[in-house]
Write a protein that holds these residues in place. Structure first.
Motif, mmCIF file in Angstrom:
data_model
loop_
_atom_site.group_PDB
_atom_site.id
_atom_site.type_symbol
_atom_site.label_atom_id
_atom_site.label_comp_id
_atom_site.label_asym_id
_atom_site.label_seq_id
_atom_site.Cartn_x
_atom_site.Cartn_y
_atom_site.Cartn_z
ATOM 1 N N LEU A 28 0.986 -1.208 -0.055
ATOM 2 C CA LEU A 28 0.076 0.095 -0.045
ATOM 3 C C LEU A 28 0.866 1.430 0.000
ATOM 4 O O LEU A 28 0.813 1.840 1.063
ATOM 5 C CB LEU A 28 -0.782 0.053 1.315
ATOM 6 N N PHE A 29 1.549 1.210 -1.086
ATOM 7 C CA PHE A 29 2.614 2.433 -1.192
ATOM 8 C C PHE A 29 2.481 3.845 -0.736
ATOM 9 O O PHE A 29 3.352 4.290 0.262
ATOM 10 C CB PHE A 29 3.138 2.396 -2.628
ATOM 11 N N PRO A 30 1.432 4.503 -1.199
ATOM 12 C CA PRO A 30 1.554 5.782 -0.531
ATOM 13 C C PRO A 30 1.315 5.900 0.944
ATOM 14 O O PRO A 30 1.850 6.942 1.577
ATOM 15 C CB PRO A 30 0.438 6.557 -1.370
ATOM 16 N N GLU A 31 0.763 5.058 1.313
ATOM 17 C CA GLU A 31 0.612 4.989 3.024
ATOM 18 C C GLU A 31 1.637 4.197 3.880
ATOM 19 O O GLU A 31 1.833 4.484 4.891
ATOM 20 C CB GLU A 31 -0.674 4.114 3.194
ATOM 21 N N THR A 32 2.481 3.505 3.156
ATOM 22 C CA THR A 32 3.760 2.823 3.751
ATOM 23 C C THR A 32 4.886 2.989 2.874
ATOM 24 O O THR A 32 5.016 3.557 1.757
ATOM 25 C CB THR A 32 3.437 1.199 3.899
ATOM 26 N N GLU A 33 5.895 2.711 3.392
ATOM 27 C CA GLU A 33 7.135 2.794 2.669
ATOM 28 C C GLU A 33 7.241 1.903 1.507
ATOM 29 O O GLU A 33 6.689 0.672 1.585
ATOM 30 C CB GLU A 33 8.531 2.528 3.581
ATOM 31 N N PRO A 34 8.011 2.160 0.456
ATOM 32 C CA PRO A 34 8.048 1.455 -0.903
ATOM 33 C C PRO A 34 8.753 0.196 -0.585
ATOM 34 O O PRO A 34 9.616 0.172 0.501
ATOM 35 C CB PRO A 34 8.661 2.088 -1.940
ATOM 36 N N VAL A 35 8.586 -0.982 -1.094
ATOM 37 C CA VAL A 35 9.466 -2.156 -1.066
ATOM 38 C C VAL A 35 10.946 -1.830 -1.338
ATOM 39 O O VAL A 35 10.972 -0.846 -2.004
ATOM 40 C CB VAL A 35 8.890 -3.480 -1.713
ATOM 41 N N PRO A 36 11.888 -2.549 -0.910
ATOM 42 C CA PRO A 36 13.257 -2.594 -1.247
ATOM 43 C C PRO A 36 13.544 -2.703 -2.844
ATOM 44 O O PRO A 36 12.869 -3.488 -3.332
ATOM 45 C CB PRO A 36 14.063 -3.419 -0.514
ATOM 46 N N ILE A 37 14.214 -1.958 -3.436
ATOM 47 C CA ILE A 37 14.481 -1.878 -4.855
ATOM 48 C C ILE A 37 15.458 -3.052 -4.918
ATOM 49 O O ILE A 37 16.682 -3.118 -4.379
ATOM 50 C CB ILE A 37 14.995 -0.812 -5.284
ATOM 51 N N PRO A 38 15.224 -4.034 -5.874
ATOM 52 C CA PRO A 38 16.289 -4.961 -6.328
ATOM 53 C C PRO A 38 17.575 -4.373 -6.854
ATOM 54 O O PRO A 38 17.648 -3.515 -7.315
ATOM 55 C CB PRO A 38 15.563 -6.044 -7.046
ATOM 56 N N GLU A 39 18.550 -5.067 -6.845
ATOM 57 C CA GLU A 39 19.962 -4.692 -7.209
ATOM 58 C C GLU A 39 19.872 -4.389 -8.970
ATOM 59 O O GLU A 39 20.454 -3.311 -9.390
ATOM 60 C CB GLU A 39 21.201 -5.765 -7.071
ATOM 61 N N ASP A 40 19.205 -5.111 -9.846
ATOM 62 C CA ASP A 40 19.190 -4.986 -11.096
ATOM 63 C C ASP A 40 17.776 -4.384 -11.490
ATOM 64 O O ASP A 40 17.386 -4.548 -12.677
ATOM 65 C CB ASP A 40 19.515 -6.342 -11.690
ATOM 66 N N PHE A 41 17.393 -3.416 -10.631
ATOM 67 C CA PHE A 41 16.135 -2.546 -11.088
ATOM 68 C C PHE A 41 16.565 -1.648 -12.254
ATOM 69 O O PHE A 41 17.471 -1.039 -12.366
ATOM 70 C CB PHE A 41 15.901 -1.749 -9.802
ATOM 71 N N ARG A 42 15.636 -1.673 -13.207
ATOM 72 C CA ARG A 42 15.565 -0.686 -14.328
ATOM 73 C C ARG A 42 14.625 0.581 -14.030
ATOM 74 O O ARG A 42 13.525 0.487 -14.319
ATOM 75 C CB ARG A 42 15.056 -1.488 -15.664
ATOM 76 N N GLY A 43 15.195 1.555 -13.700
ATOM 77 C CA GLY A 43 14.288 2.902 -13.261
ATOM 78 C C GLY A 43 14.433 3.562 -14.540
ATOM 79 O O GLY A 43 14.967 3.305 -15.673
ATOM 80 N N ILE A 44 14.404 5.021 -14.420
ATOM 81 C CA ILE A 44 14.422 5.981 -15.601
ATOM 82 C C ILE A 44 16.024 6.007 -15.881
ATOM 83 O O ILE A 44 17.004 5.845 -15.170
ATOM 84 C CB ILE A 44 13.639 7.416 -15.041
ATOM 85 N N ILE A 45 16.393 6.428 -17.296
ATOM 86 C CA ILE A 45 17.665 6.523 -17.665
ATOM 87 C C ILE A 45 18.183 7.685 -17.254
ATOM 88 O O ILE A 45 17.766 8.813 -16.916
ATOM 89 C CB ILE A 45 17.788 6.434 -19.165
#
Length: 136
Positions: A22-39
């Motif tokens: 429930l992201f806006p109400e809780t902290e986001p889950v940890p991001i994995p090492e090979d996560f592909r975010g914005i360039i």
């Protein structure tokens, strides 16, 4: 008459906690090492080889021949990471940023090479040309 197959599954899941964060109400889950975010684009490392323009399936990159750099429209990105893999200088990398929601495709966060930076690169190129002309 026999109950549908889904009914037992639905009844079991009614008593369980939600599987999503429930992201806006809780902290986001940890991001994995090979996560592909914005360039993430480092203009100073870019040599203008145009390899990213060649491999990008979404047409994110536009080559600017007068400054020998590429401009990005990251709102088009499909996060395939092909540009990062092919970049010989490491000017492109995938960041950990995932909060990309916007109503505007031309939002500043989607345009890493802004007009001010383009002008700065043009000035640096002109200074290099002048320095070469004086050194001869």
């Amino acid at each position: 008459m026999r109950a549908p197959i889904l009914v037992p599954t639905v009844l079991r899941n009614l008593a369980k906690k939600p599987a999503t964060n429930l992201f806006p109400e809780t902290e986001p889950v940890p991001i994995p090492e090979d996560f592909r975010g914005i360039i993430s684009y480092n203009v100073d490392k870019c040599v203008g080889c145009r390899m990213c323009v060649t491999v990008c399936p979404a047409g994110v990159f536009v080559y600017l021949p007068d400054i020998r750099k590429v401009a990005l429209w990251t709102a088009r990105c499909v996060f395939c990471k092909q540009c990062v893999d092919v970049c010989p200088t490491g000017a492109l990398r995938m960041s950990n940023d995932f909060l990309l929601a916007s109503y505007d495709n031309y939002d500043d966060k989607f345009i890493p090479l802004k007009e001010e930076k383009i002008e700065e690169v043009r000035r640096k190129l002109e200074e290099k040309k002048k320095a070469k002309g004086q050194g001869v």
